[in-house]
Every structure is written in C-alpha cells, then in structure tokens.
Write a protein that holds these residues in place. Structure first.
Motif, PDB file in Angstrom:
ATOM      1  N   TRP A   1       0.808  -1.214   0.000  1.00  0.00           N
ATOM      2  CA  TRP A   1       0.000   0.000   0.000  1.00  0.00           C
ATOM      3  C   TRP A   1       0.844   1.269   0.000  1.00  0.00           C
ATOM      4  CZ3 TRP A   1      -1.021  -4.328   2.863  1.00  0.00           C
ATOM      5  CH2 TRP A   1      -2.158  -5.037   2.469  1.00  0.00           C
ATOM      6  N   CYS A   2       2.019   1.249   0.613  1.00  0.00           N
ATOM      7  CA  CYS A   2       2.840   2.456   0.765  1.00  0.00           C
ATOM      8  C   CYS A   2       4.057   2.486  -0.145  1.00  0.00           C
ATOM      9  CB  CYS A   2       3.316   2.589   2.209  1.00  0.00           C
ATOM     10  SG  CYS A   2       1.996   2.591   3.424  1.00  0.00           S
ATOM     11  N   GLY A   3       4.388   1.359  -0.746  1.00  0.00           N
ATOM     12  CA  GLY A   3       5.587   1.286  -1.564  1.00  0.00           C
ATOM     13  C   GLY A   3       6.809   0.928  -0.723  1.00  0.00           C
ATOM     14  N   PRO A   4       8.003   1.001  -1.305  1.00  0.00           N
ATOM     15  CA  PRO A   4       9.224   0.613  -0.596  1.00  0.00           C
ATOM     16  C   PRO A   4       9.505   1.526   0.601  1.00  0.00           C
ATOM     17  CG  PRO A   4       9.614   0.762  -2.956  1.00  0.00           C
ATOM     18  CD  PRO A   4       8.259   1.337  -2.702  1.00  0.00           C
ATOM     19  N   ARG A   5       9.795   0.908   1.744  1.00  0.00           N
ATOM     20  CA  ARG A   5      10.131   1.635   2.969  1.00  0.00           C
ATOM     21  C   ARG A   5      11.275   0.902   3.667  1.00  0.00           C
ATOM     22  NH1 ARG A   5       7.025   4.620   0.669  1.00  0.00           N
ATOM     23  NH2 ARG A   5       5.289   5.742   1.581  1.00  0.00           N
ATOM     24  N   GLU A   6      11.956   1.596   4.576  1.00  0.00           N
ATOM     25  CA  GLU A   6      13.074   0.999   5.300  1.00  0.00           C
ATOM     26  C   GLU A   6      12.585  -0.134   6.204  1.00  0.00           C
ATOM     27  OE1 GLU A   6      15.275   3.984   7.364  1.00  0.00           O
ATOM     28  OE2 GLU A   6      15.913   4.960   5.519  1.00  0.00           O
ATOM     29  N   GLU A   7      13.430  -1.142   6.365  1.00  0.00           N
ATOM     30  CA  GLU A   7      13.073  -2.326   7.146  1.00  0.00           C
ATOM     31  C   GLU A   7      12.705  -2.008   8.590  1.00  0.00           C
ATOM     32  OE1 GLU A   7      16.426  -5.044   8.035  1.00  0.00           O
ATOM     33  OE2 GLU A   7      17.677  -3.456   7.180  1.00  0.00           O
ATOM     34  N   THR A   8      13.202  -0.912   9.144  1.00  0.00           N
ATOM     35  CA  THR A   8      12.907  -0.558  10.537  1.00  0.00           C
ATOM     36  C   THR A   8      11.430  -0.215  10.750  1.00  0.00           C
ATOM     37  OG1 THR A   8      13.563   1.732  10.125  1.00  0.00           O
ATOM     38  CG2 THR A   8      15.253   0.235  11.010  1.00  0.00           C
ATOM     39  N   GLU A   9      10.681   0.007   9.672  1.00  0.00           N
ATOM     40  CA  GLU A   9       9.257   0.326   9.769  1.00  0.00           C
ATOM     41  C   GLU A   9       8.382  -0.927   9.867  1.00  0.00           C
ATOM     42  OE1 GLU A   9       7.691   2.970   6.833  1.00  0.00           O
ATOM     43  OE2 GLU A   9       9.362   4.385   7.010  1.00  0.00           O
ATOM     44  N   PHE A  10       8.972  -2.114   9.759  1.00  0.00           N
ATOM     45  CA  PHE A  10       8.197  -3.350   9.660  1.00  0.00           C
ATOM     46  C   PHE A  10       8.440  -4.280  10.844  1.00  0.00           C
ATOM     47  CE2 PHE A  10       8.696  -1.666   5.452  1.00  0.00           C
ATOM     48  CZ  PHE A  10       7.458  -1.857   4.868  1.00  0.00           C
ATOM     49  N   HIS A  11       7.492  -5.169  11.037  1.00  0.00           N
ATOM     50  CA  HIS A  11       7.583  -6.189  12.080  1.00  0.00           C
ATOM     51  C   HIS A  11       7.285  -7.544  11.436  1.00  0.00           C
ATOM     52  CE1 HIS A  11       7.309  -7.886  16.112  1.00  0.00           C
ATOM     53  NE2 HIS A  11       6.278  -8.573  15.673  1.00  0.00           N
ATOM     54  N   TYR A  12       8.168  -8.503  11.669  1.00  0.00           N
ATOM     55  CA  TYR A  12       8.002  -9.865  11.144  1.00  0.00           C
ATOM     56  C   TYR A  12       6.905 -10.583  11.916  1.00  0.00           C
ATOM     57  CZ  TYR A  12       9.253 -14.710  10.036  1.00  0.00           C
ATOM     58  OH  TYR A  12       9.231 -16.028   9.631  1.00  0.00           O
ATOM     59  N   GLY A  13       6.039 -11.305  11.220  1.00  0.00           N
ATOM     60  CA  GLY A  13       4.921 -11.978  11.872  1.00  0.00           C
ATOM     61  C   GLY A  13       4.916 -13.482  11.740  1.00  0.00           C
ATOM     62  N   GLY A  14       5.987 -14.080  11.262  1.00  0.00           N
ATOM     63  CA  GLY A  14       6.051 -15.534  11.173  1.00  0.00           C
ATOM     64  C   GLY A  14       5.614 -16.073   9.826  1.00  0.00           C
ATOM     65  N   GLN A  15       5.474 -17.374   9.777  1.00  0.00           N
ATOM     66  CA  GLN A  15       5.108 -18.076   8.551  1.00  0.00           C
ATOM     67  C   GLN A  15       3.686 -17.727   8.145  1.00  0.00           C
ATOM     68  OE1 GLN A  15       5.734 -22.310   8.746  1.00  0.00           O
ATOM     69  NE2 GLN A  15       4.661 -22.705   6.852  1.00  0.00           N
ATOM     70  N   ALA A  16       3.481 -17.482   6.881  1.00  0.00           N
ATOM     71  CA  ALA A  16       2.145 -17.190   6.346  1.00  0.00           C
ATOM     72  C   ALA A  16       1.431 -18.483   5.974  1.00  0.00           C
ATOM     73  CB  ALA A  16       2.259 -16.293   5.111  1.00  0.00           C
ATOM     74  N   HIS A  17       0.132 -18.397   5.849  1.00  0.00           N
ATOM     75  CA  HIS A  17      -0.709 -19.496   5.361  1.00  0.00           C
ATOM     76  C   HIS A  17      -0.704 -20.711   6.290  1.00  0.00           C
ATOM     77  CE1 HIS A  17      -1.067 -17.148   1.702  1.00  0.00           C
ATOM     78  NE2 HIS A  17       0.245 -17.099   1.652  1.00  0.00           N
ATOM     79  N   VAL A  18      -0.644 -20.480   7.592  1.00  0.00           N
ATOM     80  CA  VAL A  18      -0.743 -21.570   8.563  1.00  0.00           C
ATOM     81  C   VAL A  18      -2.225 -21.697   8.923  1.00  0.00           C
ATOM     82  CG1 VAL A  18      -0.092 -22.399  10.851  1.00  0.00           C
ATOM     83  CG2 VAL A  18       1.560 -21.133   9.464  1.00  0.00           C
ATOM     84  N   PRO A  19      -2.877 -22.788   8.530  1.00  0.00           N
ATOM     85  CA  PRO A  19      -4.313 -22.910   8.782  1.00  0.00           C
ATOM     86  C   PRO A  19      -4.619 -23.116  10.266  1.00  0.00           C
ATOM     87  CG  PRO A  19      -3.478 -24.923   7.791  1.00  0.00           C
ATOM     88  CD  PRO A  19      -2.335 -23.933   7.808  1.00  0.00           C
ATOM     89  N   HIS A  20      -5.628 -22.422  10.739  1.00  0.00           N
ATOM     90  CA  HIS A  20      -6.082 -22.577  12.123  1.00  0.00           C
ATOM     91  C   HIS A  20      -6.811 -23.912  12.233  1.00  0.00           C
ATOM     92  CE1 HIS A  20      -8.362 -21.752  15.827  1.00  0.00           C
ATOM     93  NE2 HIS A  20      -7.347 -20.953  16.103  1.00  0.00           N
ATOM     94  N   PRO A  21      -6.635 -24.651  13.328  1.00  0.00           N
ATOM     95  CA  PRO A  21      -7.345 -25.931  13.475  1.00  0.00           C
ATOM     96  C   PRO A  21      -8.859 -25.733  13.432  1.00  0.00           C
ATOM     97  CG  PRO A  21      -5.669 -25.679  15.182  1.00  0.00           C
ATOM     98  CD  PRO A  21      -5.756 -24.372  14.465  1.00  0.00           C
ATOM     99  N   GLU A  22      -9.555 -26.649  12.760  1.00  0.00           N
ATOM    100  CA  GLU A  22     -11.011 -26.538  12.649  1.00  0.00           C
ATOM    101  C   GLU A  22     -11.691 -26.655  14.003  1.00  0.00           C
ATOM    102  OE1 GLU A  22     -12.847 -28.871   9.571  1.00  0.00           O
ATOM    103  OE2 GLU A  22     -11.151 -28.519   8.225  1.00  0.00           O
ATOM    104  N   ASP A  23     -11.188 -27.544  14.864  1.00  0.00           N
ATOM    105  CA  ASP A  23     -11.754 -27.730  16.199  1.00  0.00           C
ATOM    106  C   ASP A  23     -10.618 -27.726  17.215  1.00  0.00           C
ATOM    107  OD1 ASP A  23     -13.285 -28.287  18.401  1.00  0.00           O
ATOM    108  OD2 ASP A  23     -13.821 -30.328  17.785  1.00  0.00           O
ATOM    109  N   PRO A  24     -10.162 -26.537  17.640  1.00  0.00           N
ATOM    110  CA  PRO A  24      -9.012 -26.469  18.544  1.00  0.00           C
ATOM    111  C   PRO A  24      -9.226 -27.223  19.857  1.00  0.00           C
ATOM    112  CG  PRO A  24      -9.609 -24.283  17.766  1.00  0.00           C
ATOM    113  CD  PRO A  24     -10.658 -25.224  17.288  1.00  0.00           C
ATOM    114  N   ALA A  25     -10.449 -27.287  20.344  1.00  0.00           N
ATOM    115  CA  ALA A  25     -10.728 -27.968  21.608  1.00  0.00           C
ATOM    116  C   ALA A  25     -10.500 -29.475  21.504  1.00  0.00           C
ATOM    117  CB  ALA A  25     -12.141 -27.679  22.058  1.00  0.00           C
TER     118      ALA A  25
END
Length: 102
Positions: free
Chosen positions: A8-32
């Motif tokens: 949305w903003c274009g290229p920015r310095e890495e200090t503006e970002f936060h890593y959030g881990g692996q993408a596309h990890v499906p949430h369990p259908e029935d966690p309980a």
C-alpha cells in the motif's frame, strides 16, 4: 538498510516493519479437540526452508496493515508481496520449497 515493498505504501526501510512468522498456517477446525502434542505442533512448529518462503509482515510504522511476502531466506531478498487472503504463490504452504532443515 534493506527496503521492504509495502503493497500500500511502496518501498520503505526495514525498521518500519515487524516480522509476523510463517504465512498461510491454517487454524485448526476444532481447537478444543486437539491434544497437547497437536496443539504444541500448531503453535510452535514452523517450516524453516532455505530459499523462497511465505511470511507475514506488518507495516507498523506506516499504514499499520498486515501483508504477506515471499522472501528468499538465503539472500533475504523479497520476491513478491501480496495482501493477506490472497493465494500463496508457492502453493498450499504446507511444506514450502524444501523440507525444513534441508
């Protein structure tokens, strides 16, 4: 300083970002219904390939939006960025690229 391309903003310095881990990890259908070992696998176990890897990132010092990116873990180069909810360009995401630890 590395530039990270925010969708949305274009290229920015890495200090503006936060890593959030692996993408596309499906949430369990029935966690309980998960036992402790299954829950630990969901929470703590992630792929760790050498090469292209789909990750989640947040532009915390900019638009504050989350997005996904494919980054080469060997060179740290961002190969593509795309909005959350868009398909994984590497496939289903269950085992991206090479096996973990390979």
């Amino acid at each position: 300083m590395q530039l990270i391309p925010c969708p949305w903003c274009g290229p920015r310095e890495e200090t503006e970002f936060h890593y959030g881990g692996q993408a596309h990890v499906p949430h369990p259908e029935d966690p309980a219904a998960l036992d402790d070992e299954q829950w630990a696998r969901y929470v703590f176990f992630r792929d760790n390939p050498k090469g292209p890897f789909a990750e989640r990132w947040a532009h915390t010092a900019g638009c504050r939006r989350w997005f996904n990116a494919v980054r080469d873990t060997a060179s740290h180069a961002f190969l593509s960025v795309y909005p959350v909810g868009a398909p994984n360009p590497l496939g289903d995401g269950s085992r991206q690229g090479q096996e973990a630890g390979a």
